[in-house]
Design an enzyme around this catalytic site. Sequence first.
Site, PDB file in Angstrom:
ATOM      1  N   ASP A 296      39.653  26.557 -26.013  1.00  9.74           N
ATOM      2  CA  ASP A 296      38.651  26.988 -26.991  1.00  9.74           C
ATOM      3  C   ASP A 296      37.478  26.015 -27.123  1.00  9.74           C
ATOM      4  O   ASP A 296      36.422  26.395 -27.639  1.00  9.74           O
ATOM      5  CB  ASP A 296      39.300  27.167 -28.365  1.00  9.74           C
ATOM      6  CG  ASP A 296      40.438  28.178 -28.350  1.00  9.74           C
ATOM      7  OD1 ASP A 296      40.420  29.080 -27.487  1.00  9.74           O
ATOM      8  OD2 ASP A 296      41.348  28.057 -29.188  1.00  9.74           O
TER       9      ASP A 296
ATOM     10  N   THR B 202      42.758  22.308 -25.063  1.00 11.56           N
ATOM     11  CA  THR B 202      42.635  23.690 -25.531  1.00 11.56           C
ATOM     12  C   THR B 202      41.466  24.348 -24.827  1.00 11.56           C
ATOM     13  O   THR B 202      40.403  23.719 -24.664  1.00 11.56           O
ATOM     14  CB  THR B 202      42.419  23.768 -27.050  1.00 11.56           C
ATOM     15  OG1 THR B 202      42.005  25.098 -27.411  1.00 11.56           O
ATOM     16  CG2 THR B 202      41.364  22.798 -27.535  1.00 11.56           C
TER      17      THR B 202
ATOM     18  N   ARG C 104      39.398  31.824 -30.268  1.00 12.60           N
ATOM     19  CA  ARG C 104      39.775  31.772 -31.680  1.00 12.60           C
ATOM     20  C   ARG C 104      38.518  31.939 -32.535  1.00 12.60           C
ATOM     21  O   ARG C 104      37.840  32.946 -32.434  1.00 12.60           O
ATOM     22  CB  ARG C 104      40.517  30.474 -31.994  1.00 12.60           C
ATOM     23  CG  ARG C 104      41.729  30.662 -32.839  1.00 12.60           C
ATOM     24  CD  ARG C 104      42.599  29.454 -32.989  1.00 12.60           C
ATOM     25  NE  ARG C 104      41.969  28.168 -32.883  1.00 12.60           N
ATOM     26  CZ  ARG C 104      42.525  27.039 -33.280  1.00 12.60           C
ATOM     27  NH1 ARG C 104      43.730  27.055 -33.820  1.00 12.60           N
ATOM     28  NH2 ARG C 104      41.915  25.888 -33.134  1.00 12.60           N
TER      29      ARG C 104
ATOM     30  N   GLY D 105      48.862  26.110 -27.847  1.00 16.77           N
ATOM     31  CA  GLY D 105      48.557  26.932 -26.678  1.00 16.77           C
ATOM     32  C   GLY D 105      48.376  26.086 -25.432  1.00 16.77           C
ATOM     33  O   GLY D 105      47.774  25.009 -25.487  1.00 16.77           O
TER      34      GLY D 105
ATOM     35  N   ASP E 208      43.952  21.357 -32.574  1.00 13.43           N
ATOM     36  CA  ASP E 208      43.881  20.784 -33.913  1.00 13.43           C
ATOM     37  C   ASP E 208      45.212  20.817 -34.649  1.00 13.43           C
ATOM     38  O   ASP E 208      45.551  19.888 -35.391  1.00 13.43           O
ATOM     39  CB  ASP E 208      42.784  21.463 -34.742  1.00 13.43           C
ATOM     40  CG  ASP E 208      42.946  22.974 -34.824  1.00 13.43           C
ATOM     41  OD1 ASP E 208      43.878  23.525 -34.212  1.00 13.43           O
ATOM     42  OD2 ASP E 208      42.133  23.611 -35.526  1.00 13.43           O
TER      43      ASP E 208
ATOM     44  N   ARG F 103      55.433  26.411 -30.830  1.00 13.06           N
ATOM     45  CA  ARG F 103      54.946  26.185 -32.184  1.00 13.06           C
ATOM     46  C   ARG F 103      56.158  26.027 -33.090  1.00 13.06           C
ATOM     47  O   ARG F 103      57.179  26.677 -32.896  1.00 13.06           O
ATOM     48  CB  ARG F 103      54.060  27.339 -32.645  1.00 13.06           C
ATOM     49  CG  ARG F 103      52.876  27.582 -31.698  1.00 13.06           C
ATOM     50  CD  ARG F 103      51.926  28.622 -32.223  1.00 13.06           C
ATOM     51  NE  ARG F 103      50.949  29.015 -31.221  1.00 13.06           N
ATOM     52  CZ  ARG F 103      49.838  28.357 -30.949  1.00 13.06           C
ATOM     53  NH1 ARG F 103      49.559  27.241 -31.605  1.00 13.06           N
ATOM     54  NH2 ARG F 103      48.998  28.786 -30.026  1.00 13.06           N
TER      55      ARG F 103
ATOM     56  N   ASP G 242      37.136  23.688 -29.206  1.00 15.85           N
ATOM     57  CA  ASP G 242      36.787  23.704 -30.630  1.00 15.85           C
ATOM     58  C   ASP G 242      37.205  22.439 -31.376  1.00 15.85           C
ATOM     59  O   ASP G 242      37.352  22.463 -32.599  1.00 15.85           O
ATOM     60  CB  ASP G 242      37.403  24.922 -31.311  1.00 15.85           C
ATOM     61  CG  ASP G 242      38.927  24.946 -31.237  1.00 15.85           C
ATOM     62  OD1 ASP G 242      39.504  24.111 -30.500  1.00 15.85           O
ATOM     63  OD2 ASP G 242      39.538  25.789 -31.905  1.00 15.85           O
TER      64      ASP G 242
END
Length: 319
Positions: A127, A125, A171, A11, A103, A72, A129
């Site tokens: 996120d 990202t 996410r 992303g 990741d 992707r 995360d």
Amino acid sequence: MKRIGVLTSGGDSPGMNAAVRAVVRKAIYHNVEVYGIYQGYHGLMNASIKKLELGSVGDIIHRGGTILGTARSEKFKTEAGQEKAVQVLRQYGIEGLVVIGGDGSFRGAEKLSQKGIATIGVPGTIDNDIPCTDFTIGFDTALNTVIEAIDKIRDTATSHERTFLIEVMGRNAGDIALWAGLADGAETILIPEAEYSIDEVVDRLKRGHRRGKKHSIIVVAEGVGSAVEIGKEIEAKTGYDCRVTVLGHIQRGGSPTAFDRMLASRMGAFAVECLLKGEKGKMVGIRNNQMVATPISEALAQTHTVDLSLYQLAKELSI
């Protein structure tokens, strides 16, 4: 090392362009050639590669998205796909690779590292995360986009005396919801890392109504579930008029904040420094405002967590 490549994968996030710019200009400063790989690992396998010069990354530091594009690739997850990528890199004489992404992108970078390609990951990202770094590129910009949206929604919530649920991205991580909810004074924040009871949410709303509060803001992380369904449950239990806003991909776009531009510039340059020192299979990060490098395998073995003290603080301040 005389020739490196750079790609963005997964992303997109605001600040990726600033990171690409830093990689290119830091490398050229050290007399290293840089090749841009377009459309992530998919483009790598298909040799979608072009040499980048100083001017190639001019006037991109302020732009969201990524000039290299991203995609992707299921094929790259296979042994044959990875061997093809290695073959292309060696064909172009690319000795080191900077991978900017999350990741999934890091897993790909680790596979290439195991096959003899020096790789360094840069966490990009929204996120936030990725373990082993306090912040990821794009998180701050996405956070500010969400805060701006909630500010506007609160205006209409106040006018119409309604309960609004705002579903945000992230996410399986609750960082965006937690930080935005705390910064915007949300009455309730729902994140995957903390259990919640719909009855507790309802009780909080009713307590507010009893003291004269006519509107409420509930921030829902997408990892918790559908804000639409949660809104229906609240309406059924309270009779209050609920409205739901799913912010969606607007959170991934826009000009990066000053923080993300600085972070991306530091991380991109540090990634090149790591390659020039002979390091590989590592990710760069920021800890206590200092650049750090951690083995990708170590980062992938850990589970991202949020600071639950912030979650408790949000609950205490929204009584």
